[in-house]
Enzyme design. Sequence first.
Site, PDB file in Angstrom:
ATOM      1  N   ASP A  97       0.537  20.187  27.863  1.00 23.26           N
ATOM      2  CA  ASP A  97      -0.738  20.170  28.717  1.00 23.26           C
ATOM      3  C   ASP A  97      -1.812  20.468  27.629  1.00 23.26           C
ATOM      4  OD1 ASP A  97      -0.598  22.761  27.844  1.00 23.26           O
ATOM      5  OD2 ASP A  97       0.335  23.472  29.714  1.00 23.26           O
ATOM      6  N   GLU A 119       8.092  17.735  29.399  1.00 22.72           N
ATOM      7  CA  GLU A 119       7.563  19.101  30.319  1.00 22.72           C
ATOM      8  C   GLU A 119       6.618  18.610  31.102  1.00 22.72           C
ATOM      9  OE1 GLU A 119       4.764  22.375  29.075  1.00 22.72           O
ATOM     10  OE2 GLU A 119       6.775  23.401  28.462  1.00 22.72           O
ATOM     11  N   GLU A 133      -5.361  23.558  31.392  1.00 21.51           N
ATOM     12  CA  GLU A 133      -4.216  22.719  31.278  1.00 21.51           C
ATOM     13  C   GLU A 133      -3.557  22.368  32.578  1.00 21.51           C
ATOM     14  OE1 GLU A 133      -5.009  25.823  30.028  1.00 21.51           O
ATOM     15  OE2 GLU A 133      -4.530  25.802  27.967  1.00 21.51           O
ATOM     16  N   HIS A 214      -3.971  34.421  24.885  1.00 19.38           N
ATOM     17  CA  HIS A 214      -4.896  33.671  24.307  1.00 19.38           C
ATOM     18  C   HIS A 214      -5.518  32.614  25.247  1.00 19.38           C
ATOM     19  CE1 HIS A 214      -2.385  29.787  25.194  1.00 19.38           C
ATOM     20  NE2 HIS A 214      -1.418  30.554  24.776  1.00 19.38           N
ATOM     21  N   ARG A 216      -7.850  30.435  27.534  1.00 19.77           N
ATOM     22  CA  ARG A 216      -9.179  30.363  27.696  1.00 19.77           C
ATOM     23  C   ARG A 216      -9.791  30.954  28.979  1.00 19.77           C
ATOM     24  NH1 ARG A 216     -11.966  26.274  24.353  1.00 19.77           N
ATOM     25  NH2 ARG A 216     -10.589  25.703  22.870  1.00 19.77           N
ATOM     26  N   HIS A 246      -3.526  35.532  18.131  1.00 18.93           N
ATOM     27  CA  HIS A 246      -3.827  34.278  17.992  1.00 18.93           C
ATOM     28  C   HIS A 246      -5.338  34.207  17.255  1.00 18.93           C
ATOM     29  CE1 HIS A 246      -5.140  30.372  19.382  1.00 18.93           C
ATOM     30  NE2 HIS A 246      -3.719  30.014  20.121  1.00 18.93           N
TER      31      HIS A 246
HETATM   32  C1  UD1 Z   1      -4.631  25.354  22.789  1.00 15.31           C
HETATM   33  C2  UD1 Z   1      -4.280  24.741  24.035  1.00 15.31           C
HETATM   34  C3  UD1 Z   1      -3.768  25.597  25.037  1.00 15.31           C
HETATM   35  C4  UD1 Z   1      -2.146  26.266  24.488  1.00 15.31           C
HETATM   36  C5  UD1 Z   1      -2.682  26.997  23.000  1.00 15.31           C
HETATM   37  C6  UD1 Z   1      -1.415  27.256  22.236  1.00 15.31           C
HETATM   38  C7  UD1 Z   1      -6.257  23.187  24.617  1.00 15.31           C
HETATM   39  C8  UD1 Z   1      -7.478  22.831  25.526  1.00 15.31           C
HETATM   40  N1  UD1 Z   1      -5.740  24.293  24.633  1.00 15.31           N
HETATM   41  O1  UD1 Z   1      -5.468  26.608  22.944  1.00 15.31           O
HETATM   42  O2  UD1 Z   1      -3.292  24.665  26.075  1.00 15.31           O
HETATM   43  O3  UD1 Z   1      -1.651  26.947  25.366  1.00 15.31           O
HETATM   44  O4  UD1 Z   1      -3.198  25.947  22.231  1.00 15.31           O
HETATM   45  O5  UD1 Z   1      -1.761  28.347  21.407  1.00 15.31           O
HETATM   46  O6  UD1 Z   1      -5.570  22.247  24.169  1.00 15.31           O
HETATM   47  N2  UD1 Z   1      -7.317  28.605  15.377  1.00 15.31           N
HETATM   48  C9  UD1 Z   1      -7.295  28.746  14.072  1.00 15.31           C
HETATM   49  N3  UD1 Z   1      -6.067  28.334  13.543  1.00 15.31           N
HETATM   50  C10 UD1 Z   1      -4.882  27.743  13.996  1.00 15.31           C
HETATM   51  C11 UD1 Z   1      -5.145  27.294  15.474  1.00 15.31           C
HETATM   52  C12 UD1 Z   1      -6.315  27.977  15.962  1.00 15.31           C
HETATM   53  O7  UD1 Z   1      -8.202  29.296  13.309  1.00 15.31           O
HETATM   54  O8  UD1 Z   1      -3.953  27.565  13.598  1.00 15.31           O
HETATM   55  C13 UD1 Z   1      -8.611  28.866  16.044  1.00 15.31           C
HETATM   56  C14 UD1 Z   1      -9.838  27.820  15.550  1.00 15.31           C
HETATM   57  O9  UD1 Z   1     -11.113  28.657  15.560  1.00 15.31           O
HETATM   58  C15 UD1 Z   1      -9.800  26.993  16.888  1.00 15.31           C
HETATM   59  C16 UD1 Z   1      -9.499  28.014  17.864  1.00 15.31           C
HETATM   60  O10 UD1 Z   1      -8.565  28.833  17.487  1.00 15.31           O
HETATM   61  O11 UD1 Z   1     -10.958  26.242  17.134  1.00 15.31           O
HETATM   62  C17 UD1 Z   1      -9.099  27.487  19.286  1.00 15.31           C
HETATM   63  O12 UD1 Z   1      -8.087  26.485  19.199  1.00 15.31           O
HETATM   64  P1  UD1 Z   1      -7.711  25.299  20.308  1.00 15.31           P
HETATM   65  O13 UD1 Z   1      -6.669  24.545  19.919  1.00 15.31           O
HETATM   66  O14 UD1 Z   1      -9.017  24.583  20.650  1.00 15.31           O
HETATM   67  O15 UD1 Z   1      -7.434  26.149  21.619  1.00 15.31           O
HETATM   68  P2  UD1 Z   1      -6.134  27.269  21.870  1.00 15.31           P
HETATM   69  O16 UD1 Z   1      -6.963  28.492  22.580  1.00 15.31           O
HETATM   70  O17 UD1 Z   1      -5.604  27.784  20.721  1.00 15.31           O
HETATM   71  N1  UDP Z   2       5.079  31.869  18.973  1.00 13.05           N
HETATM   72  C1  UDP Z   2       5.408  32.064  17.671  1.00 13.05           C
HETATM   73  N2  UDP Z   2       4.647  32.972  16.877  1.00 13.05           N
HETATM   74  C2  UDP Z   2       3.980  33.935  17.475  1.00 13.05           C
HETATM   75  C3  UDP Z   2       3.470  33.981  18.737  1.00 13.05           C
HETATM   76  C4  UDP Z   2       4.123  32.918  19.608  1.00 13.05           C
HETATM   77  O1  UDP Z   2       5.958  31.243  17.006  1.00 13.05           O
HETATM   78  O2  UDP Z   2       3.167  34.833  16.669  1.00 13.05           O
HETATM   79  C5  UDP Z   2       5.792  30.880  19.776  1.00 13.05           C
HETATM   80  C6  UDP Z   2       6.446  31.449  20.980  1.00 13.05           C
HETATM   81  O3  UDP Z   2       7.819  31.635  20.715  1.00 13.05           O
HETATM   82  C7  UDP Z   2       6.326  30.051  21.928  1.00 13.05           C
HETATM   83  C8  UDP Z   2       5.027  29.399  21.474  1.00 13.05           C
HETATM   84  O4  UDP Z   2       4.729  30.113  20.179  1.00 13.05           O
HETATM   85  O5  UDP Z   2       7.495  29.293  21.555  1.00 13.05           O
HETATM   86  C9  UDP Z   2       3.872  29.840  22.406  1.00 13.05           C
HETATM   87  O6  UDP Z   2       2.809  29.424  22.008  1.00 13.05           O
HETATM   88  P1  UDP Z   2       1.262  29.824  22.767  1.00 13.05           P
HETATM   89  O7  UDP Z   2       1.527  31.225  23.584  1.00 13.05           O
HETATM   90  O8  UDP Z   2       0.421  29.964  21.641  1.00 13.05           O
HETATM   91  O9  UDP Z   2       1.215  28.829  23.778  1.00 13.05           O
HETATM   92  P2  UDP Z   2       1.514  28.346  25.126  1.00 13.05           P
HETATM   93  O10 UDP Z   2       2.875  28.485  25.311  1.00 13.05           O
HETATM   94  O11 UDP Z   2       0.955  29.433  25.959  1.00 13.05           O
HETATM   95  O12 UDP Z   2       1.027  26.928  25.490  1.00 13.05           O
END
Ligand code: UD1
Ligand code: UDP
Length: 372
Positions: A97, A119, A133, A214, A216, A246
């Site tokens: 998603d 999924e 999502e 994490h 939004r 996160h």
């Molecule tokens: C995204 C997904 C969410 C998912 C989540 C898992 C969307 C809109 N959101 O949310 O569905 O549950 O990932 O974690 O697709 N960042 C870093 N390093 C990283 C990753 C993220 O610095 O490795 C920071 C950056 O500033 C980035 C921000 O996190 O801009 C947000 O990342 P983004 O992928 O837009 O959204 P998530 O909140 O991570």
């Molecule tokens: N996870 C990880 N390291 C961490 C926290 C989570 O590997 O420090 C794994 C967790 O086991 C799960 C996935 O990341 O499989 C979940 O990711 P996240 O919570 O970022 O996204 P969501 O599942 O809510 O989309």
Amino acid sequence: MGDGPILVVFGTRPEAIKLYPLIHALRDAGTNLRVVVSAQHREMLDQVLAIARIVPNHDLDLMLPDQSLDQLSARLLTELGRVYDAERPSRVIVQGDTATAMIGALAAYYRKVPVAHVEAGLRSGNIHHPWPEEVNRKIVGAIADQHFAPTDTARDALLRENVPADRIWVTGNTVIDALHATIARIDAEPALAAGIAPLLARLEGKRIVAVTTHRRENFGAGLEAMAHAVRDIAGRPDVAVVFPVHPNPNVREPMQRILADTPDAHLIDPLDYPNFVALLRGCELVLTDSGGVQEEAPALGKPVLVMRETTERPEGVTAGTARLVGNDRATIVAATAALLDDAEAYGAMARAHNPFGDGQACARIVDVMLRG
Ligand code: UD1
Ligand code: UDP
């Protein structure tokens, strides 16, 4: 269907965790599979790619700090479109998603390329929780011609949206395949999960509460309330909180500000998957707003308190291993105390239960895809 490659398209940590066993399974079955990462996440994606030994064929390196949804989505559409035009895929596979999954499906639709959705069918029924999502999933569901539903509940949601029954396969969630494979690897090679070991050893004698957040829709007041709840919980003398934070700045800032002076709230960088699995195995209970963690914790017999108002994964709640506690400070603290202080209540939730799959999801998906 043309004879171009199958493209598997993803960009975030959870997509990588849930797709890497499928990538290996499809390659083992001899398919012409190519891997495209948007790198919507950077460091957290790379952690999984390294552990899973996957080298992408295309890495779009799209992540920007604190990226907005429209900025990310626009760049995804043009960049993924360019890759599809070069690769001329016969099929695209997306998972879940995220923005990458939704735009990955949309760019395929614009080129009349069929889409498989891994999924499929998760629905909370509320387009604002989880946001964005819930709508991302519905868009992928409207486009896909192969829907791999993790559970019967997910299949029923798709049927209600008029997806033809013969385009839905109930496979279990591939996260359970990833979890089983990772546990087997850690058991064979404990060094893989040695990163978290010194912290857990230092906290010996304390009861470990694992925390992740994490979403939004919780940015701002919701996350601040969760941080205050974590501070209250970590203030108990018998407890230590381990909280891989996160990297999103909207998450980091309030957590660091509110929890900086709480000695037993251990804020750490995101863990790679084997080390996170080791944390889950070593903890007493989990507080999270994550989707994937809601699926893994029941499989490990760990009670999970879900800091959300709704869930598109009701199977854990129905099975009694998960409970929705929202993002109200007092409610989170009371629900945690109820588990920590009442062995019977804890025992009732701490049953290993696997409503999300049996670890064979990838084999089922490969079987369907090989049949075309
Ligand atoms: C995204 C997904 C969410 C998912 C989540 C898992 C969307 C809109 N959101 O949310 O569905 O549950 O990932 O974690 O697709 N960042 C870093 N390093 C990283 C990753 C993220 O610095 O490795 C920071 C950056 O500033 C980035 C921000 O996190 O801009 C947000 O990342 P983004 O992928 O837009 O959204 P998530 O909140 O991570
Ligand atoms: N996870 C990880 N390291 C961490 C926290 C989570 O590997 O420090 C794994 C967790 O086991 C799960 C996935 O990341 O499989 C979940 O990711 P996240 O919570 O970022 O996204 P969501 O599942 O809510 O989309």
